[in-house]
Write an enzyme that holds these catalytic residues in place. Structure first.
Site, PDB file in Angstrom:
ATOM      1  N   SER A   1       0.827  -1.205   0.000  1.00  0.00           N
ATOM      2  CA  SER A   1       0.000   0.000   0.000  1.00  0.00           C
ATOM      3  C   SER A   1       0.862   1.256   0.000  1.00  0.00           C
ATOM      4  O   SER A   1       1.976   1.261   0.526  1.00  0.00           O
ATOM      5  CB  SER A   1      -0.884  -0.003   1.244  1.00  0.00           C
ATOM      6  OG  SER A   1      -1.479   1.249   1.472  1.00  0.00           O
TER       7      SER A   1
ATOM      8  N   TYR B   1      -0.789   0.570  10.139  1.00  0.00           N
ATOM      9  CA  TYR B   1      -0.968  -0.263   8.947  1.00  0.00           C
ATOM     10  C   TYR B   1       0.181  -0.052   7.963  1.00  0.00           C
ATOM     11  O   TYR B   1       0.784  -1.016   7.471  1.00  0.00           O
ATOM     12  CB  TYR B   1      -2.306   0.080   8.281  1.00  0.00           C
ATOM     13  CG  TYR B   1      -2.558  -0.622   6.965  1.00  0.00           C
ATOM     14  CD1 TYR B   1      -2.872  -1.976   6.936  1.00  0.00           C
ATOM     15  CD2 TYR B   1      -2.514   0.074   5.760  1.00  0.00           C
ATOM     16  CE1 TYR B   1      -3.132  -2.615   5.723  1.00  0.00           C
ATOM     17  CE2 TYR B   1      -2.772  -0.557   4.560  1.00  0.00           C
ATOM     18  CZ  TYR B   1      -3.081  -1.904   4.545  1.00  0.00           C
ATOM     19  OH  TYR B   1      -3.337  -2.532   3.344  1.00  0.00           O
TER      20      TYR B   1
END
Length: 331
Positions: free
Chosen positions: A129, A155
């Site tokens: 990501s 994250y």
């Protein structure tokens, strides 16, 4: 030469019950290079519907990937292609540090360590990501693979750790990794997720389904997004690029487009009309906006293009593809 080179793929997809996992599985079921697929998630995933009858042998399993015994039984020596899609998403990983560490880092390292012993050199495609980067120096700064990641969320930090580990195992010849830093995938069908970016699908999906949706961020906020079809195409392309084409690092920024929330709402109006647009309610949420603002919005995709990854289309086209694939009443 990698393991099983020239033979058909015996593939496993973790997180296969999620939207991207299901879309990827559907594409692989139609792929003549694939002979067998194992789909696994914390619940037993469905076999996705395909337009033609698939001859691919398929098994679906519910599995706890934090369990060493479970992973040892799943990742057997006959597997020659691995897609690691499982994980705790951005908002949920921020809310629960221990769960994010256990699922996003511990289980991934456990799998990679099993693979390097039982399937040395196996292809591992790892969707990462842009959350690994943190905010750019200026709003117009273009991020490249050479920019140092400074994650602005747990994250992002967890994905960065796993990227680095797979990249190092690939450098050492233990595994054949391909790390795909994905844009925000829009539009995702189904229910809202624990991702901070969940609204980026919700502001399309729910209004097109005649339901209200909350917009938790400013209309002026920018995002780097990509359509589901393009993401799936690029995840399959990642499999087929020879490892010799990845000098230095296995990490690639996958193509997307920069859009403002305002432009997203304009696309919703163009496809769904004023009735759909009226179903979007603005209700700012500082925690969500803070996470999303920590992601870069302009990305240099020259490396991805040189490797043969495909670019995304317009927002309006993405919405039309979504309706074509899932229907305006998709749930």
């Amino acid at each position: 030469m990698g393991p099983h080179e020239g033979s058909k793929f015996n593939c496993i997809i973790t997180g296969a019950g999620g939207f991207v996992g299901q879309a990827l599985a559907a594409a692989l079921l139609a792929d003549p290079l694939v002979s067998k697929i194992t789909l696994t998630d914390v619940f037993k995933p469905d076999v996705p519907q395909t337009k033609s009858q698939s001859e691919v042998e398929t098994r679906c399993l519910d599995a706890d990937l934090t369990s060493l015994e479970t992973c040892q039984s799943l990742f057997t020596p006959d597997i020659n292609l691995v897609y690691l899609l499982h994980g705790i998403m951005s908002g949920a990983a921020e809310a629960n540090l221990e769960l994010g560490l256990r699922v996003n880092i511990d289980s991934t390292r456990q799998i990679l360590d099993i693979l390097r012993h039982t399937n040395p050199g196996v292809k591992v495609v790892y969707p990462s990501s842009l959350a690994v980067y943190g905010p750019p120096a200026t709003p117009t700064t273009k991020i490249t693979e050479l920019n140092a990641p400074v994650p602005g969320s747990s994250y992002g930090a967890q994905k960065h750790i796993c990227e680095t580990l797979l990249d190092d195992y690939s450098r050492r010849g233990l595994l054949d990794g391909r790390v795909c830093r994905l844009p925000t995938v829009t539009v995702r069908p189904g229910k809202p997720t624990g991702a901070a970016s969940s609204f980026a699908s919700g502001i399309f999906r729910e209004p097109l389904n005649g339901e209200k949706s909350i917009l938790p961020v400013s209309k002026d906020l920018e995002m780097w997004i990509c359509s589901p079809r393009t993401v799936v195409k690029n995840l399959i392309l990642a499999r087929d690029i020879p490892k010799e084409k990845f000098p230095g690092t296995r990490i690639v920024n996958i193509p997307g487009v920069t859009v403002t929330i305002r432009e997203m709402l304009d696309a919703l109006k163009a496809v769904g009309g004023d009735e759909a647009l009226k179903l979007v309610e603005e209700k700012r949420d500082d925690a969500t906006e803070k996470i999303v603002l920590s992601w870069p919005t302009r990305v240099d995709i020259s490396r991805a293009k040189a490797l043969g990854f495909v670019e995304d289309g317009t927002l309006t086209n993405t919405l039309k593809e979504y309706i074509d694939d899932y229907g305006s009443k998709a749930s």
